[in-house]
Design an enzyme around this catalytic site. Sequence first.
Site, PDB file in Angstrom:
ATOM      1  N   GLU A   1      57.558  72.624 -34.987  1.00  0.00           N
ATOM      2  CA  GLU A   1      57.707  74.085 -34.996  1.00  0.00           C
ATOM      3  C   GLU A   1      59.194  74.362 -34.899  1.00  0.00           C
ATOM      4  O   GLU A   1      59.808  74.149 -33.847  1.00  0.00           O
ATOM      5  CB  GLU A   1      56.969  74.693 -33.792  1.00  0.00           C
ATOM      6  CG  GLU A   1      55.470  74.476 -33.800  1.00  0.00           C
ATOM      7  CD  GLU A   1      54.746  75.399 -34.776  1.00  0.00           C
ATOM      8  OE1 GLU A   1      55.351  76.339 -35.298  1.00  0.00           O
ATOM      9  OE2 GLU A   1      53.547  75.146 -35.017  1.00  0.00           O
TER      10      GLU A   1
ATOM     11  N   CYS B   1      61.919  82.488 -31.860  1.00  0.00           N
ATOM     12  CA  CYS B   1      61.859  81.927 -33.215  1.00  0.00           C
ATOM     13  C   CYS B   1      61.403  82.988 -34.211  1.00  0.00           C
ATOM     14  O   CYS B   1      61.779  82.955 -35.376  1.00  0.00           O
ATOM     15  CB  CYS B   1      60.947  80.714 -33.246  1.00  0.00           C
ATOM     16  SG  CYS B   1      59.296  81.049 -32.615  1.00  0.00           S
TER      17      CYS B   1
HETATM   18  P1  NAD Z   1      66.946  71.801 -29.925  1.00  0.00           P
HETATM   19  O1  NAD Z   1      66.500  71.254 -31.224  1.00  0.00           O
HETATM   20  O2  NAD Z   1      68.382  71.681 -29.566  1.00  0.00           O
HETATM   21  O3  NAD Z   1      66.147  71.106 -28.723  1.00  0.00           O
HETATM   22  C1  NAD Z   1      64.741  71.157 -28.637  1.00  0.00           C
HETATM   23  C2  NAD Z   1      64.247  69.981 -27.811  1.00  0.00           C
HETATM   24  O4  NAD Z   1      64.484  68.777 -28.543  1.00  0.00           O
HETATM   25  C3  NAD Z   1      64.969  69.801 -26.482  1.00  0.00           C
HETATM   26  O5  NAD Z   1      64.033  69.406 -25.515  1.00  0.00           O
HETATM   27  C4  NAD Z   1      65.954  68.665 -26.763  1.00  0.00           C
HETATM   28  O6  NAD Z   1      66.338  67.935 -25.635  1.00  0.00           O
HETATM   29  C5  NAD Z   1      65.131  67.820 -27.715  1.00  0.00           C
HETATM   30  N1  NAD Z   1      65.905  66.939 -28.594  1.00  0.00           N
HETATM   31  C6  NAD Z   1      67.133  67.150 -29.119  1.00  0.00           C
HETATM   32  N2  NAD Z   1      67.481  66.113 -29.909  1.00  0.00           N
HETATM   33  C7  NAD Z   1      66.444  65.239 -29.895  1.00  0.00           C
HETATM   34  C8  NAD Z   1      66.194  63.981 -30.515  1.00  0.00           C
HETATM   35  N3  NAD Z   1      67.099  63.409 -31.315  1.00  0.00           N
HETATM   36  N4  NAD Z   1      65.022  63.375 -30.273  1.00  0.00           N
HETATM   37  C9  NAD Z   1      64.086  63.947 -29.485  1.00  0.00           C
HETATM   38  N5  NAD Z   1      64.273  65.132 -28.855  1.00  0.00           N
HETATM   39  C10 NAD Z   1      65.431  65.768 -29.061  1.00  0.00           C
HETATM   40  O7  NAD Z   1      66.465  73.316 -29.884  1.00  0.00           O
HETATM   41  P2  NAD Z   1      66.795  74.418 -28.785  1.00  0.00           P
HETATM   42  O8  NAD Z   1      68.204  74.848 -28.960  1.00  0.00           O
HETATM   43  O9  NAD Z   1      66.336  73.950 -27.454  1.00  0.00           O
HETATM   44  O10 NAD Z   1      65.789  75.593 -29.242  1.00  0.00           O
HETATM   45  C11 NAD Z   1      66.115  76.586 -30.154  1.00  0.00           C
HETATM   46  C12 NAD Z   1      65.438  76.316 -31.488  1.00  0.00           C
HETATM   47  O11 NAD Z   1      64.033  76.226 -31.329  1.00  0.00           O
HETATM   48  C13 NAD Z   1      65.640  77.441 -32.492  1.00  0.00           C
HETATM   49  O12 NAD Z   1      65.912  76.906 -33.756  1.00  0.00           O
HETATM   50  C14 NAD Z   1      64.301  78.153 -32.497  1.00  0.00           C
HETATM   51  O13 NAD Z   1      64.011  78.874 -33.668  1.00  0.00           O
HETATM   52  C15 NAD Z   1      63.387  77.006 -32.314  1.00  0.00           C
HETATM   53  N6  NAD Z   1      62.080  77.480 -31.850  1.00  0.00           N
HETATM   54  C16 NAD Z   1      61.018  77.391 -32.691  1.00  0.00           C
HETATM   55  C17 NAD Z   1      59.777  77.877 -32.282  1.00  0.00           C
HETATM   56  C18 NAD Z   1      58.577  77.809 -33.177  1.00  0.00           C
HETATM   57  O14 NAD Z   1      57.475  77.969 -32.675  1.00  0.00           O
HETATM   58  N7  NAD Z   1      58.723  77.615 -34.478  1.00  0.00           N
HETATM   59  C19 NAD Z   1      59.645  78.428 -31.005  1.00  0.00           C
HETATM   60  C20 NAD Z   1      60.759  78.504 -30.202  1.00  0.00           C
HETATM   61  C21 NAD Z   1      61.968  78.006 -30.625  1.00  0.00           C
END
Ligand code: NAD
Length: 508
Positions: free
Chosen positions: A238, A272
């Site tokens: 997502e 999001c």
């Molecule tokens: P992010 O991608 O920086 O981090 C998300 C999670 O992934 C964190 O727990 C992080 O520690 C982990 N992570 C980062 N790199 C990783 C890797 N290489 N391997 C495994 N895990 C890893 O995102 P963020 O800044 O925390 O969140 C914001 C983003 O989330 C925005 O793009 C937003 O649109 C999206 N979002 C999407 C939805 C949806 O339902 N589509 C909902 C909420 C947020």
Amino acid sequence: MFDQAATETIEVLNPANGQPVGSVAVDSPERVAEVVARVRANQPEWEALGVEGRYRWLGRLRDWMLDNSERIADTMQAETGKVRADTGTEIYYLTDLINFYGKKAAKFIGDETVRPHSPLMAAKKLTVQHRPYPVVGVISPWNFPLALAMGDALPALQAGAAVVVKPSEFTPLGIDEIVRAWREEIGGPDVLACVHGGGETGGALVDNVDFVQFTGSDRSGRKVMARAAETLTPVSLELGGKDPMIVLDDADVDRAANAATWGSMFNSGQVCLSVERIYVEAPVYDEFVAKLTREVGALRQGADGRTPAKDVGAMTSPNQRAVVEDHVADALEKGARALTGGKAVEGAGDYYEPTVLVDVDHSMKVMRDETFGPVVGVMKVRDAEEALRHANDTRYGLAASVFGEKQRAERLGRRIECGAVNVNDVIVNYVLMDVPMGGWKESGVGFRHGEHGIKKYCRPESVVVHRFGGKREPVWYPYTKSRRGLVGRISRAFNARDWRRRLGLRAR
Ligand code: NAD
């Protein structure tokens, strides 16, 4: 940026004032493997409880969340810098979700009886049973720390999987509290655990689980998918969005402006499904922009306490405020104007002013890349077709909204390339868990909610039972001319769709 190698403890700061509010220990890859192994050992017993037995436990968690909602909201507020009103949405959603899947799970993942399509197989009894992946790993972001971690953990638990959550390194406290309560206050089975850290911990989780449910940026989503490919582990992603709103000339402009205000500024635009760009048909453009600017300009920004008194809170991650500043600077440089807001708030805390930009176009980052902050760009368009072209001119495809006469708006909405369209409403599809929610294009792979939102945590197992018949099937050994001939004639008689072929005669 969080540097996992440089620290063994994560100190959590309140984004509203920069003050420390708690800390958690970082889990090494070895520790992650241990935690997954521990819950994996307990999963068969959890699965054996059945849908009803598991719902009973999850119902206790629902009751605990309702009884402790103020306490949970305090933690949420402290680690995210949200205003009070925005913290409440998470508990409403999660308790509703527990009841939804508790009631529907038997229908969604219960055994399915299937009639064989061919009369030749009438002796077979066919059933599909849906067995859970033993351990599901949930990796979640910081914008709704509970809803996005537990929101995916709950249907997986209801399906019979064990779950290990890795919350964002920026917001680990709320989920930690729930997992602790599940174990210590509710006495729940040891099938729900939490590990902490950044990308390295997340990567270790991907290596060890049987299914990965990821919510976050498309940048991290790509890494997760690539890593999961190493072990052929299925993923559901997502990801981000750049949701458009279209305002047609027959819209209720007051409702559209109010919806645009809330839809773009709710949770400081860190949603999001935020309305990030708006296309307005020329005849109502001036009226809409004036109303939107007035509404956004009147929003009360800052920190409140337990009594809701503010509308827009802080930016939860300092990195995200830098992205917002970059997008607005890029737009202003290329000729956009800020009718209200337009800069970061000076002083303690990570705040960015609620901002309305006009004179924007698709050469600007603010109309193309995910801003994820309290900023919205508004463009005047000649007609609905031009609005549609702009709405679809994006690599994202999470959701959209259209305001106008409802049949016309629905017809247009159906042509937008995205996972959900709200007509005369915004963001509401997320809480309508009856229907799927997920992204097209680079907004994701897979869906949550509805039947699919629980079935994806299961693997279908087809059970074929031979009910009656002789000692040998016609296709078994020994192969003889007469037995093979019989099989051929029967197959031809049933599969041909004309009499010549049924009788084995050549086509003319
Ligand atoms: P992010 O991608 O920086 O981090 C998300 C999670 O992934 C964190 O727990 C992080 O520690 C982990 N992570 C980062 N790199 C990783 C890797 N290489 N391997 C495994 N895990 C890893 O995102 P963020 O800044 O925390 O969140 C914001 C983003 O989330 C925005 O793009 C937003 O649109 C999206 N979002 C999407 C939805 C949806 O339902 N589509 C909902 C909420 C947020």
